[in-house]
Scaffold this motif. Sequence first.
Motif, PDB file in Angstrom:
ATOM      1  N   CYS A  84       2.743 -49.848  27.489  1.00 14.60           N
ATOM      2  CA  CYS A  84       3.335 -49.824  28.877  1.00 14.60           C
ATOM      3  C   CYS A  84       4.250 -51.155  29.027  1.00 14.60           C
ATOM      4  O   CYS A  84       3.525 -52.279  29.284  1.00 14.60           O
ATOM      5  N   GLY A  85       5.411 -51.058  29.142  1.00 17.41           N
ATOM      6  CA  GLY A  85       6.113 -52.194  29.222  1.00 17.41           C
ATOM      7  C   GLY A  85       7.955 -51.989  29.022  1.00 17.41           C
ATOM      8  O   GLY A  85       8.105 -50.765  28.595  1.00 17.41           O
ATOM      9  N   PRO A  86       8.724 -53.081  29.168  1.00 17.35           N
ATOM     10  CA  PRO A  86      10.148 -52.762  29.127  1.00 17.35           C
ATOM     11  C   PRO A  86      10.549 -53.006  27.912  1.00 17.35           C
ATOM     12  O   PRO A  86      11.777 -53.337  27.555  1.00 17.35           O
ATOM     13  N   PHE A  87       9.633 -52.966  26.966  1.00 19.25           N
ATOM     14  CA  PHE A  87      10.323 -53.286  25.454  1.00 19.25           C
ATOM     15  C   PHE A  87      11.455 -52.058  25.138  1.00 19.25           C
ATOM     16  O   PHE A  87      12.287 -52.590  24.677  1.00 19.25           O
ATOM     17  N   PHE A  88      11.203 -50.836  25.284  1.00 21.80           N
ATOM     18  CA  PHE A  88      12.185 -49.984  24.950  1.00 21.80           C
ATOM     19  C   PHE A  88      13.453 -50.082  25.737  1.00 21.80           C
ATOM     20  O   PHE A  88      14.552 -50.028  25.105  1.00 21.80           O
ATOM     21  N   SER A  89      13.321 -50.286  27.125  1.00 23.96           N
ATOM     22  CA  SER A  89      14.268 -50.461  27.914  1.00 23.96           C
ATOM     23  C   SER A  89      15.193 -51.635  27.618  1.00 23.96           C
ATOM     24  O   SER A  89      16.392 -51.530  27.529  1.00 23.96           O
ATOM     25  N   SER A  90      14.482 -52.678  27.604  1.00 25.62           N
ATOM     26  CA  SER A  90      14.958 -54.101  27.343  1.00 25.62           C
ATOM     27  C   SER A  90      15.786 -54.363  26.034  1.00 25.62           C
ATOM     28  O   SER A  90      16.688 -54.502  25.881  1.00 25.62           O
ATOM     29  N   ALA A  91      14.765 -54.356  25.313  1.00 27.57           N
ATOM     30  CA  ALA A  91      15.097 -54.916  23.808  1.00 27.57           C
ATOM     31  C   ALA A  91      15.799 -53.866  23.181  1.00 27.57           C
ATOM     32  O   ALA A  91      16.689 -54.226  22.670  1.00 27.57           O
ATOM     33  N   VAL A  92      15.244 -52.638  23.024  1.00 31.47           N
ATOM     34  CA  VAL A  92      15.877 -51.639  22.399  1.00 31.47           C
ATOM     35  C   VAL A  92      17.097 -51.059  22.877  1.00 31.47           C
ATOM     36  O   VAL A  92      18.427 -51.121  22.324  1.00 31.47           O
ATOM     37  N   MET A  93      17.159 -50.501  24.367  1.00 25.60           N
ATOM     38  CA  MET A  93      18.302 -49.883  24.695  1.00 25.60           C
ATOM     39  C   MET A  93      19.370 -50.781  25.134  1.00 25.60           C
ATOM     40  O   MET A  93      20.687 -50.746  24.703  1.00 25.60           O
ATOM     41  N   ALA A  94      18.882 -51.779  26.021  1.00 29.51           N
ATOM     42  CA  ALA A  94      19.937 -52.756  26.534  1.00 29.51           C
ATOM     43  C   ALA A  94      20.251 -53.670  25.275  1.00 29.51           C
ATOM     44  O   ALA A  94      21.669 -54.207  25.307  1.00 29.51           O
ATOM     45  N   PRO A 150      20.853 -40.417  37.666  1.00 26.44           N
ATOM     46  CA  PRO A 150      19.317 -39.891  38.042  1.00 26.44           C
ATOM     47  C   PRO A 150      18.208 -40.382  37.368  1.00 26.44           C
ATOM     48  O   PRO A 150      16.911 -40.440  37.849  1.00 26.44           O
ATOM     49  N   ILE A 151      18.263 -40.618  35.898  1.00 25.93           N
ATOM     50  CA  ILE A 151      16.998 -40.863  35.041  1.00 25.93           C
ATOM     51  C   ILE A 151      17.383 -42.248  34.395  1.00 25.93           C
ATOM     52  O   ILE A 151      18.162 -42.332  33.311  1.00 25.93           O
ATOM     53  N   VAL A 152      16.791 -43.596  34.725  1.00 22.90           N
ATOM     54  CA  VAL A 152      16.966 -44.713  34.249  1.00 22.90           C
ATOM     55  C   VAL A 152      15.249 -45.265  33.821  1.00 22.90           C
ATOM     56  O   VAL A 152      14.637 -45.445  34.939  1.00 22.90           O
ATOM     57  N   THR A 153      15.170 -45.640  32.854  1.00 21.15           N
ATOM     58  CA  THR A 153      13.883 -46.135  32.478  1.00 21.15           C
ATOM     59  C   THR A 153      13.948 -47.753  32.970  1.00 21.15           C
ATOM     60  O   THR A 153      14.881 -48.413  32.829  1.00 21.15           O
ATOM     61  N   ASP A 154      12.757 -47.918  33.596  1.00 20.94           N
ATOM     62  CA  ASP A 154      12.200 -49.512  34.033  1.00 20.94           C
ATOM     63  C   ASP A 154      13.334 -50.070  34.898  1.00 20.94           C
ATOM     64  O   ASP A 154      13.348 -51.620  35.066  1.00 20.94           O
ATOM     65  N   ALA A 155      14.236 -49.656  35.655  1.00 15.47           N
ATOM     66  CA  ALA A 155      15.266 -50.228  36.553  1.00 15.47           C
ATOM     67  C   ALA A 155      14.556 -50.857  37.332  1.00 15.47           C
ATOM     68  O   ALA A 155      14.879 -51.821  38.002  1.00 15.47           O
ATOM     69  N   HIS A 156      13.189 -50.414  37.921  1.00 17.57           N
ATOM     70  CA  HIS A 156      12.551 -51.017  39.060  1.00 17.57           C
ATOM     71  C   HIS A 156      12.023 -52.361  38.837  1.00 17.57           C
ATOM     72  O   HIS A 156      11.848 -53.090  39.521  1.00 17.57           O
ATOM     73  N   ILE A 157      12.075 -52.833  37.631  1.00 17.30           N
ATOM     74  CA  ILE A 157      11.865 -54.130  37.224  1.00 17.30           C
ATOM     75  C   ILE A 157      12.651 -54.854  36.430  1.00 17.30           C
ATOM     76  O   ILE A 157      12.651 -55.878  36.060  1.00 17.30           O
ATOM     77  N   ALA A 158      13.819 -54.250  36.345  1.00 16.17           N
ATOM     78  CA  ALA A 158      15.120 -55.070  35.517  1.00 16.17           C
ATOM     79  C   ALA A 158      15.887 -55.984  36.536  1.00 16.17           C
ATOM     80  O   ALA A 158      15.976 -55.900  37.676  1.00 16.17           O
TER      81      ALA A 158
END
Lengths: 363, 381
Positions: A84-94, A150-158
Motif C-alpha cells: 500500500c503506497g504511491p509507488f504505482f501512481s507516482s513512480a510508474v504512472m507519473a 472520476p478515477i485518480v489513484t493516490d491524488a489525495h496524497i499527491a
Amino acid sequence: MTEYTQDQATFREVVTKFLQAKSTPTDVRRLMASDEGYDADVWQQLCQEVGLAGTHIPEEYGGFGFGPVELGIAAEEMGRHLYCGPFFSSAVMAGYAILNGDSEANKQKLLPEIAAGSTVATLVLDSVNDPNQVGRQLRVTGKELDGTAPIVTDAHIADVLLVVASGEDGLGLYSVIADADGVKISPQQALDPTRKLSRVAFSGAEVQKIGHLSESGLNKTWDQISVALAHEMIGGAQQLFDSTLEYTKVRVQFGRPIGSFQALKHRCADLLLELEWAKAATHHAAFCLASGQEPETASMAKAMASDIYMEAARAAVQLRGGIGFTWEEDTHLWFKRAKASEVFMGSPHTHRERLLSLMEEAS
Amino acid sequence: MNENCPDGAKGPGEIHTGSTKINFAADTQRWMEVMAERGWTVPNWPKEYGGGGLSTEETKILYEEMLAIGARAPLVNMGTRMFGPTLLEYGTEDQKQRHLTVIARGGAPWCQGYSEPGAGSDLASLRCRAEDKGDYFLINGQKIWTSGAQFADWMFCLVRTDFEASKHNGISFVLLPMDQEGVTVKPIELISGSSPFCETFLDNAIAEKRDLVGQLNEGWTVGKRLLQHERSGQGGLGTGAQRSRPVGVTIDLEMPDVLNDYVNDPSIAPELRDRVIDWEMKSAAFRLTQKRAGEESRDGKTPGEATSVFKLYGSTLAQDRQDLIVDLMGHQGVGCEDETFTSDETGAARSWLASRAVTIYGGTNEVQANIIAKRVLGLPD
C-alpha cells in the motif's frame, strides 16, 4: 523472451525481503483503514534505502537506469504482498508520463524528486478504460484547466498532478500543483481500500504545459503502465494460488485433505496452467518494452493477467468455503485488488479489442 | 540445406513417416534421404545410432535454418519422437544399434501397443499376456488405438509378464515385428470418416527375448517415460513441421487464410471476435511457455511430469481452435460434400470432428490434470 539474469534474480530477492518485513497482511489492514492509505516511513525506506521508485528512471534524473523488466519485478512483488503506497501512481504512472514527455526541464526537476520519494505525483486521466477516450473531459484553454477525472489513484496524497488534457493543438501533458486554486480532490470510498481513489475536479486551475502528447505517445505510456500493472497482477494471482493450494492440503473434511478430491485437483491444475501462460505473456511483454519490439504484447499481458487474477481470486474464495468470504480471512484483500485492477487501465475485453485492432492494422 | 531441399519439401505438405508401406512423393523421399545422410532426421541423437550428434543449441539452430527456407521436417514418426528417445535411455547397445539406426534413416515406422479395451485411462490394468518361452515371449491379447498400425513395421508393446504382482509391477516393455502370423490389424473408423487408429489382435505373436527393453516386470517405468516424450510432442493436430518448428514469439493469426473472410465480416458477433483474440493470446503464451521450458532444459534433461501441463493445455487449444473455426463459418462449417461447401469448409468440418480425439489420446485431459495435481502441485491422494 529472455530469461532473467542473476542480477535481476538478486534484485527480486531484495524487493521480496523488504516487502515481507514491511507489507504483511497486518500492515495492509492497518493502512487500508487509514485515510492516507500508506505508511510514510516505509515509503521513504522504499525510495531511499531500496531505491525502488527510481528503478526505471535514468541515472541522469536520479534513478537507477533499469528498464521495464526490473520495474516489472518490483511491481510483481508489490502485487504479491499487496503493498500500500504511491509507488504505482507516482513512480510508474507519473514517472513514465514525464519520461515520455519532451520537457527536459520537467524531467530534471520532477524525476529526481519522484525517484527520491520526496515528491508524490500521480497521473490524471479522464478515462482509465481506453486510451481512445482520453481527453474528452479535461480541457485546457490558455493556461487554465477545466473538467473532471472520476478515477485518480493516490491524488489525495499527491503533491503534483500530471494531467492529460485536450488543448488547442490536441492532447497535451500538463502539470498542476495539487493544492492549487481550482483543484478539488475528493477521496472516494471504493471496493479496494488498498489503493485509494479520488475524484479530481478542475475549474480554471493553472497548468504548466509539459509537452504535446501524440496518439502514439499516449499509447506508449498506456502500454508501459499496463505492463507494470500486469506484473502486479500476476504477483497477486501467484499469492492467491499458493495460499489456496496450501489450504487445500491442510483443510480436512470427510476424513481427508480436501485437496485429495478430484474436483479441487482439476481446478487447481487449470489455475496453474492459466497462471503460467499469463506469467509468460507478462514477462515477455516487459522484455518487448525493453527492446522496443512487439508493442501488442502489452495488451496481451494486461488481458491475460486480469483474467487469471480474477479467476484465482474466485477460486481462492470458493475453495476455502465459508471462511473464504469472511472479513477475518485475508483472501478478500487480494480479491478486491483483483477486481479493481481488472478494470483499471482497460478491461480485458478492451485490451483484446485493442490487440485485435493492432493485428488487423499489421496484416 | 538450401541447395539440397527440393521445392516439393517446402511449405505445407506431406511429411515422411518412414513407412515402408506407403509411397511418398519423390521430393519427400529425397529430402528425407539427404537429411538422413547427415543424421539430421534425428539431429540430437548420437552419431553412432544414425543421428547428427548435435547439441540442443545446435539442433535449435538447425530448426531455425529449416524454418528460414520453409523446409518441412524430413521425417516424423513415433520412432523419432517417442520410442527412439526412450530407447536411447533404456535400451541395450544391441537394441540401439539394430533399431535406432533404422529409424534414423526412415526405414521403419513404429506403432504403440499400449491401450487395451479394458485398459484406457487406467493403463496399468492391462492384461495382454506374454509367456516366457526361453528365447522368446509368446504374446496373446488385444491392443486398441494403435495409431498407424496398418503402416507399421514394428510395435513397442506393454505386456503383462507377472499376473501375481501388483498391477504396476508385472508389466514388461517388448518390441515385436508387425509382419508375423500372430498379428492382425483392423482399422477403426472414426467420426471424421478417417481411420488413423486400429485394433491390433495378438494371437501367439512372438517377441524375441533380446527385444525386452529394461528389466523383466519393470516395463512400467520405461512405458511412462515414453508417454512423457509422447505428451511433450502432443497437444495439437499440427503437422510435424509445425511441431519441430522453433517456437515463434510473435502473435500471428494461426488460422487458415480462408478465415480472414469470416473474421473481417462486419456482421460477425463481437463475442466471436473476442474468442478469436483470446485464442490467439493463449496460443502465443503457450508458445512462450514452451520456449521457456525448452530453455530451462537446455542441459539436455528429458521431459518430466511438466509434459502433462503442455499436453493438457495444448490439446485444449487445438480443440478450441477447431471449435472456433466452425463457429466462425456458421452453416458453412457443417459440410461433408463439395457442392454447397468449399473444400476448405469441408476440411474444417472434418478437422473439427477429428479434434474430439486430441483431448483423449495420449491420456485424457482429466488424467493429465490428475498427474499435474499429484506430481507438480503435490496434492494428496
